[in-house]
Design a protein around this motif. Structure first.
Motif: not given
Length: 421
Positions: A172-180
């Motif tokens: 979830a953290e990896a998803f959060r910090v990634l740009r669209p």
């Protein structure tokens, strides 16, 4: 052999891992190779980790190679491009950060995140020795990444995510910090689905994967739950009986400028239902005239396949999409029906198309083979949207129901996954 950590609290497990890897860093600084690290000539041996997994032509400091205990080379599978921003989770001696920084070039940047002060000291020294300036090393935990939302283009990691006792939080953290449109490209260890608990624990302890290794299907499900909508997991070599190294690649949904697509949460209920009601009030969205309760909505929609589009600045929900099973019969296990709604003030921004693509990707990743829906003939915008996304018209269901006192037809549409015959 490493003590098994899966029964420990997150904090206790973190402390044990930091202690272990700090010791490995001190070994590397002293010129010693940690136990389990292999040379290139040992590449094909079972249980081989470290430098042998990298190309022989990579010119990096010896200390960075000595400190590596990875199970692959994530920089070779992440398709890093010039100018991108990269984050390495559990960066250790800095090997993958150095390689990433070279690939992204002076217009890009590579972050390394590690919880061990000794590893960060070693990594900074290795980057300086390699003459790499476009790097930054951060102290922190992979379950709590110290970077803002939508900050990086690529997240990499090398046999580290399996060490966490809270893997859903890491993803979830990896998803959060990634740009669209950003992507995850990691190497990790996965377990065969038929290992019994005792066999799995023995194999994990033998190679130091001490926090509970996921099977391929478990890993895929956690990626989808975190919000990634595309995911492929490719086993490579065996590292212990029943355990394999694997290449894990996943994508965050792309979105129009200023928009982000993420999983729908209970906290979105009020905004989701308000957008739903606004669509129903338009008269061409559904036979329904009032929204269900959140409890009924939540119970009907499949958790891995409901997404919201939000304003990147304010977090306001601007649209949503969700899928529901058409039947509980096994023969229909791969068939879902869906709904997509966008706030009336935000039509014609490409939000509906982005949401629809996110659903197509997530359902296909999960093995769902058909998405279907019924659309009023008067709803020409929705029919165009779905035709553009590869839906076909199956036929017209005539006078299927009454809406505001009159009988109405619906156009029945469906999209079959291209991976299904």
């Amino acid at each position: 052999m490493t003590e098994h950590l899966s029964g420990r609290s997150l904090e206790d497990a973190r402390e044990a891992i930091v202690d272990r890897y700090s010791g490995l860093a001190r070994q590397a600084l002293a010129g010693q190779a940690p136990a389990g690290s292999c040379t290139t000539s040992e590449r094909d041996e079972e249980g081989c980790f470290g430098a042998a997994r990298y190309g022989a032509d990579e010119a990096v400091p010896e200390a960075a190679l000595r400190a590596s205990l990875g199970c692959g080379d994530p920089t070779a599978v992440a398709d890093i491009a010039s100018g991108e921003t990269i984050l390495d989770l559990g960066s250790g001696g800095g090997l993958d950060v150095i390689l990433s920084a070279r690939r992204t070039g002076p217009t890009g940047k590579a972050y390394g995140l590690d919880a061990s002060p000794d590893m960060l000291t070693l990594a900074a020294a290795n980057a300086a020795e390699a003459g790499i300036g476009n790097v930054e090393f951060l102290r922190g935990h992979i379950e709590d990444i110290p970077l803002p939302d939508a900050h990086v283009d690529v997240v990499i990691s090398n046999c580290v995510i399996n060490l966490s006792t809270d893997k859903p939080r890491v993803l979830a953290e990896a998803f959060r910090v990634l740009r669209p449109g950003g992507r995850l490209g990691v190497t990790d260890v996965i377990a065969a689905h038929d290992l019994d608990p005792a066999e799995r624990t023995t194999a994990e302890q033998a190679v130091g994967c001490a926090a509970g290794t996921l099977t391929l299907s478990e890993y895929r499900h956690r990626l989808l739950t975190a919000g990634f909508t595309t995911a492929t997991i490719t086993p490579t070599h065996q590292v212990a009986p029943g355990l394999h190294s694997a290449i894990v690649q996943a994508g965050k949904p792309a979105a129009p400028d200023g928009i982000a697509i993420r999983p729908m949460r209970p906290g979105d209920a009020e905004e989701v239902l308000a957008i739903y009601q606004a669509g129903l009030d338009g008269g061409n969205a559904s036979f329904e005239t009032t929204t269900p309760t959140w409890e009924a909505f939540d119970a009907a929609k499949l958790p891995p396949h409901r997404h919201v589009a939000t304003d990147s600045g304010t977090g306001q929900v601007l649209g949503w999409i969700a899928a529901a099973a058409v039947s509980d019969r096994r023969v229909y296990a791969g068939v879902v029906e869906h709904s997509v709604y966008v706030h009336p003030e935000h039509h014609r921004r490409g939000i509906a198309a982005a949401l629809l693509q996110a659903l197509i990707d997530s359902t296909q990743t999960a093995g769902i083979w058909t998405i279907q829906s019924g659309i009023f003939p008067d709803n020409t915008a929705s029919l165009r949207l779905h035709a553009g996304a590869g839906f076909r018209t199956v036929g017209t269901r005539q006078r299927i129901g009454r809406h505001h006192g009159r009988w109405r037809d619906v156009i029945f549409i469906e999209r079959r996954s291209p991976t299904v015959g």
